[in-house]
Scaffold this motif. Sequence first.
Motif, short mmCIF file in Angstrom:
data_model
loop_
_atom_site.label_atom_id
_atom_site.label_comp_id
_atom_site.label_asym_id
_atom_site.label_seq_id
_atom_site.Cartn_x
_atom_site.Cartn_y
_atom_site.Cartn_z
N ASP A 28 0.82 -1.22 0.00
CA ASP A 28 0.00 0.00 0.00
C ASP A 28 0.85 1.26 0.00
OD1 ASP A 28 1.06 -0.07 2.53
OD2 ASP A 28 -0.84 0.29 3.57
N HIS A 29 2.18 1.10 -0.24
CA HIS A 29 3.12 2.23 -0.28
C HIS A 29 3.13 3.01 1.03
CE1 HIS A 29 3.72 1.66 -4.64
NE2 HIS A 29 2.43 1.43 -4.67
N GLY A 30 2.81 2.35 2.13
CA GLY A 30 2.84 3.01 3.43
C GLY A 30 1.65 3.91 3.70
N PHE A 31 0.62 3.84 2.85
CA PHE A 31 -0.51 4.76 2.98
C PHE A 31 -1.53 4.29 4.02
CE2 PHE A 31 -4.52 6.71 1.49
CZ PHE A 31 -4.13 8.04 1.54
N GLY A 32 -1.44 3.05 4.45
CA GLY A 32 -2.42 2.52 5.40
C GLY A 32 -2.47 3.31 6.70
N ASP A 33 -1.29 3.72 7.20
CA ASP A 33 -1.25 4.50 8.45
C ASP A 33 -1.95 5.84 8.27
OD1 ASP A 33 0.13 2.45 9.62
OD2 ASP A 33 2.11 3.37 9.33
N VAL A 34 -1.72 6.48 7.13
CA VAL A 34 -2.36 7.77 6.86
C VAL A 34 -3.88 7.61 6.79
CG1 VAL A 34 -2.55 9.67 5.22
CG2 VAL A 34 -0.33 8.64 5.67
N GLU A 35 -4.31 6.56 6.14
CA GLU A 35 -5.75 6.30 6.01
C GLU A 35 -6.41 6.10 7.37
OE1 GLU A 35 -8.76 3.14 3.76
OE2 GLU A 35 -6.59 3.05 3.46
N ARG A 36 -5.77 5.31 8.22
CA ARG A 36 -6.34 5.06 9.55
C ARG A 36 -6.32 6.32 10.40
NH1 ARG A 36 -3.77 0.13 8.39
NH2 ARG A 36 -1.77 0.88 9.17
N GLN A 37 -5.25 7.09 10.30
CA GLN A 37 -5.17 8.32 11.07
C GLN A 37 -6.24 9.32 10.64
OE1 GLN A 37 -2.05 11.30 10.18
NE2 GLN A 37 -1.38 11.03 12.28
N ALA A 88 -2.10 13.50 -5.39
CA ALA A 88 -0.66 13.70 -5.66
C ALA A 88 0.13 13.74 -4.35
CB ALA A 88 -0.46 15.00 -6.45
N SER A 89 -0.41 14.39 -3.32
CA SER A 89 0.29 14.44 -2.04
C SER A 89 0.33 13.07 -1.37
CB SER A 89 -0.38 15.46 -1.11
OG SER A 89 -1.67 15.02 -0.71
N PHE A 90 -0.66 12.21 -1.66
CA PHE A 90 -0.64 10.86 -1.08
C PHE A 90 0.62 10.11 -1.51
CE2 PHE A 90 -5.59 10.60 -0.98
CZ PHE A 90 -5.60 11.52 0.06
N TRP A 91 1.08 10.36 -2.72
CA TRP A 91 2.25 9.64 -3.22
C TRP A 91 3.55 10.10 -2.57
CZ3 TRP A 91 1.84 5.16 -5.46
CH2 TRP A 91 0.66 4.84 -6.11
N ASP A 92 3.52 11.23 -1.83
CA ASP A 92 4.68 11.60 -1.03
C ASP A 92 4.98 10.52 -0.01
OD1 ASP A 92 5.03 13.98 -2.36
OD2 ASP A 92 3.88 15.17 -0.92
N VAL A 93 3.93 9.88 0.50
CA VAL A 93 4.11 8.78 1.46
C VAL A 93 4.81 7.61 0.78
CG1 VAL A 93 2.94 7.21 3.03
CG2 VAL A 93 2.05 9.52 2.71
N GLY A 94 4.40 7.30 -0.46
CA GLY A 94 5.04 6.21 -1.18
C GLY A 94 6.50 6.49 -1.47
N ILE A 95 6.80 7.74 -1.80
CA ILE A 95 8.21 8.12 -2.06
C ILE A 95 9.04 7.96 -0.79
CG2 ILE A 95 9.71 10.05 -2.67
CD1 ILE A 95 7.43 11.07 -4.48
N ALA A 96 8.51 8.46 0.33
CA ALA A 96 9.25 8.36 1.59
C ALA A 96 9.40 6.91 2.03
CB ALA A 96 8.54 9.17 2.68
N GLN A 97 8.38 6.09 1.79
CA GLN A 97 8.48 4.68 2.18
C GLN A 97 9.51 3.95 1.32
OE1 GLN A 97 7.49 1.44 1.07
NE2 GLN A 97 7.80 0.56 3.11
N ALA A 98 9.57 4.31 0.04
CA ALA A 98 10.58 3.72 -0.84
C ALA A 98 11.99 4.14 -0.41
CB ALA A 98 10.32 4.12 -2.29
N ARG A 148 11.92 10.60 8.79
CA ARG A 148 11.38 11.38 7.68
C ARG A 148 10.08 10.78 7.17
NH1 ARG A 148 11.47 12.64 2.20
NH2 ARG A 148 12.19 10.58 1.58
N PHE A 149 10.00 9.46 7.18
CA PHE A 149 8.77 8.79 6.76
C PHE A 149 7.60 9.18 7.67
CE2 PHE A 149 6.39 4.54 6.66
CZ PHE A 149 5.64 4.91 5.56
N GLN A 150 7.86 9.18 8.98
CA GLN A 150 6.82 9.60 9.92
C GLN A 150 6.43 11.06 9.71
OE1 GLN A 150 5.26 7.46 11.87
NE2 GLN A 150 6.60 5.82 11.14
N GLN A 151 7.43 11.88 9.42
CA GLN A 151 7.15 13.29 9.19
C GLN A 151 6.28 13.48 7.95
OE1 GLN A 151 10.45 15.46 7.78
NE2 GLN A 151 9.30 17.37 7.57
N VAL A 152 6.58 12.74 6.89
CA VAL A 152 5.79 12.86 5.66
C VAL A 152 4.35 12.42 5.90
CG1 VAL A 152 5.51 11.93 3.33
CG2 VAL A 152 7.76 12.67 4.11
N LYS A 153 4.17 11.35 6.66
CA LYS A 153 2.81 10.90 6.97
C LYS A 153 2.04 11.96 7.74
CE LYS A 153 3.94 6.87 8.75
NZ LYS A 153 3.79 5.50 9.34
#
Length: 457
Positions: A28-37, A88-98, A148-153
């Motif tokens: 999920d490119h790390g987006f699951g945490d953002v969705e739940r939050q 588009a901003s959601f994919w910032d999470v995917g970039i940081a997770q990568a 940084r990943f946590q910050q982006v989320k």
Amino acid sequence: MISIFLARRTMCVLVAAALAGCASVAPDHGFGDVERQAQARTGYAPRLAQNDDAKRDIAETVSKLLQQPLSVNDAVRIAVINNPGLQASFWDVGIAQADLAQAGRLPNPALDFKRVNAGGGVGIERTFTVNLIGALTMPLASRLESRRFQQVKLAVGAEIERKVAETRRAWYEAVAAEQSVEYAKQVEQAADASAELSERMVKAGNASKLDLAREQAFHAESSAALARTEREARATREKLARLLGLASSRFQLPERLPGLPSSTAELADIERIALDQRLDVQAARSDAEATAANLGLTRTTRFINVLDLGYVRNTGANEPAGRGYEVTLELPLFDWGGARVARAEAVYMQSVNKVAQTAVDARSEAREAYANYQSSYVLAKRYRDEVIPLRKKISQEVLLRYNGMLASTFELLADAREQASAVNAYIDAQKEYWIAHATLEAALGTRVANPNQGAQQ
């Protein structure tokens, strides 16, 4: 000595390889945490349009919600899943997770192969080189990317909440504008009838040309007001369509705004709530922590910038094979890393001051938003409970006097104009209250419940 060194090297490689195996790109490119939050904080769950199936599901959801008059909650629900800028901003999470996954992997080794002909003989040199500094600093780099990943989320979560507040405000503006248009049409029709009646009365000798001019002027002003409200309604509808990510603004809206609640929410220590709940404050703190970690990494590697460890095996014609190792070390003759450390310290101090400014802004915005929320409610309630009832009572009395031939036609028309002005002011006050409510939620970073919301007025 070499065997001990090779054993240690092998152990380091195995440990790092195990760490690298744990670092992978999430489905999920790390987006699951953002969705739940977002679901927990706003009540709305965003969706990442990462494939065609997800896009079709989003399109079906949007189409279903648009089949009926769009409520404020449905508008926000559409915005958080369908707004392209938010996607588009959601994919910032995917970039940081990568980047986090990449930081947890060993740098690729290098293999050099040399073949030399000399005096009829052939010499072959093979070198297998590993970036030892990259392997040694990998845990530090992983921790840095994790922060940084946590910050982006947090930053993406804050962007979702901003979009929620913007959509709410835009919805209230659009519905209020539509409501004003309908009322302006009624006023314009009444003004047209009164102007026509005045013209007939002048011809019959029952009214003066001055009275006629006044009614005609009111008719012209009401026509201009109708054109102005229609223009505002188009603009607010298009603004809402942009926030919803829709290609067309042909959607239905309710006929009127929600009614006022019975009272406002009483909140204590709003500044503390803002500092604890706002994601932009948390993101700023996370950024400062990540910068501090980066400063530590810079100090660790200020002298040893490049350290490569290699295994060498040479073979040649009529000669026994030679084995060994080589170390490539960058010598700090000209660059001792002081500039890198100074830059990291400057960036850290910059982030610390940004945190302080973010906290100052959050506390001030919370105070301002809460004051506006309270005063907007008092104003709208006064119009609802005092001004509008009094205007209705005055209209009834004027109508009775007119029916008893104690008031003229022009007194009746003048009262109608004053009543129209009061109704328009009430619509504006009602809109300002709901906008202030949405702004307060954004300033505090949390939802604010409406106690016993009243029926629509």
